[in-house]
Design a protein around this motif. Structure first.
Motif, PDB file in Angstrom:
ATOM      1  N   TYR A  21      36.843  44.231  43.735  1.00  0.00           N
ATOM      2  CA  TYR A  21      35.519  43.684  43.430  1.00  0.00           C
ATOM      3  C   TYR A  21      34.520  44.055  44.519  1.00  0.00           C
ATOM      4  CZ  TYR A  21      31.722  40.368  43.045  1.00  0.00           C
ATOM      5  OH  TYR A  21      30.479  39.802  42.977  1.00  0.00           O
ATOM      6  N   LYS A  22      34.937  43.865  45.790  1.00  0.00           N
ATOM      7  CA  LYS A  22      34.040  44.195  46.909  1.00  0.00           C
ATOM      8  C   LYS A  22      33.731  45.689  46.940  1.00  0.00           C
ATOM      9  CE  LYS A  22      33.870  40.328  49.549  1.00  0.00           C
ATOM     10  NZ  LYS A  22      32.860  39.721  50.306  1.00  0.00           N
ATOM     11  N   ASN A  81      34.211  55.061  40.025  1.00  0.00           N
ATOM     12  CA  ASN A  81      35.204  54.190  39.392  1.00  0.00           C
ATOM     13  C   ASN A  81      36.525  54.915  39.174  1.00  0.00           C
ATOM     14  OD1 ASN A  81      33.301  52.181  39.344  1.00  0.00           O
ATOM     15  ND2 ASN A  81      32.830  52.396  37.151  1.00  0.00           N
ATOM     16  N   GLN A 113      42.550  42.029  43.911  1.00  0.00           N
ATOM     17  CA  GLN A 113      41.404  41.914  43.010  1.00  0.00           C
ATOM     18  C   GLN A 113      40.096  41.761  43.780  1.00  0.00           C
ATOM     19  OE1 GLN A 113      42.229  38.670  40.372  1.00  0.00           O
ATOM     20  NE2 GLN A 113      43.280  39.976  38.879  1.00  0.00           N
ATOM     21  N   GLU A 114      40.131  40.943  44.817  1.00  0.00           N
ATOM     22  CA  GLU A 114      38.906  40.744  45.598  1.00  0.00           C
ATOM     23  C   GLU A 114      38.492  42.030  46.303  1.00  0.00           C
ATOM     24  OE1 GLU A 114      37.070  37.586  48.828  1.00  0.00           O
ATOM     25  OE2 GLU A 114      39.120  37.322  48.108  1.00  0.00           O
ATOM     26  N   ALA A 154      31.236  46.328  44.211  1.00  0.00           N
ATOM     27  CA  ALA A 154      29.939  45.733  44.538  1.00  0.00           C
ATOM     28  C   ALA A 154      29.231  46.499  45.652  1.00  0.00           C
ATOM     29  CB  ALA A 154      30.130  44.278  44.955  1.00  0.00           C
TER      30      ALA A 154
END
Length: 166
Positions: free
Chosen positions: A40-41, A7, A36-37, A44
């Protein structure tokens, strides 16, 4: 690599993605969504990241793939299929008046262009125009089938060059 380390590395390299997102989308709001996507990916799929590889390249690849997939999805959504019956167009009686003078002038031009063709092209073309098949024309003129086809082709080409309006 621990989740905390991943992170931290992701956040330290994420700011490089913003200009790339704007370049791809050419819209600041869409770029924010893409950014943002992408994050997120990346979060994930952190188990797919190989430690020691270039994280910026990995993030750029994720962003580019998301952009391409969204683009393709939008392109498919914009395709409209019109399956409505257009029967009313078939039965639509529209009164039109033919202009015989223009038709006569046009036919005169076409006939003159055909008359001006060299004999080697004119004969096979006229026979073809009269409804004979290629092999029948070849038998009548005593020429090979390929020669007849090419002469008719060249006759069409010459006519097209002479009559540019059509």
């Amino acid at each position: 690599m621990s989740t905390l380390d991943f992170n931290q590395m992701l956040l330290s390299n994420a700011e490089f993605l913003r200009p790339f997102a704007v370049t791809l989308t050419r819209d600041s709001e869409t770029a924010k969504d893409l950014f943002q996507e992408t994050l997120y990916k990346a979060l994930a799929n952190k188990e797919k990241y190989n430690v020691g590889t270039n994280i910026k390249a990995w993030l750029y690849t994720i962003m580019r793939n998301i952009f391409i997939n969204n683009y393709r999805r939008k392109a498919k959504q914009n395709t409209v299929f019109d399956n409505t019956p257009n029967d009313f167009l078939l039965d639509y009686n529209q009164a039109t008046t033919a202009n015989a003078a223009i038709s006569n002038i046009n036919m005169k031009e076409v006939n003159e262009a055909i008359y001006n063709l060299p004999e080697i092209f004119k004969n096979p073309f006229m026979l073809y125009y009269d409804g004979f098949k290629y092999h029948e024309i070849a038998d009548m003129l005593g020429e090979p089938l390929g020669t007849i086809k090419s002469r008719i082709h060249f006759a069409r080409k010459l006519l097209k060059a002479q009559i540019e309006r059509y």
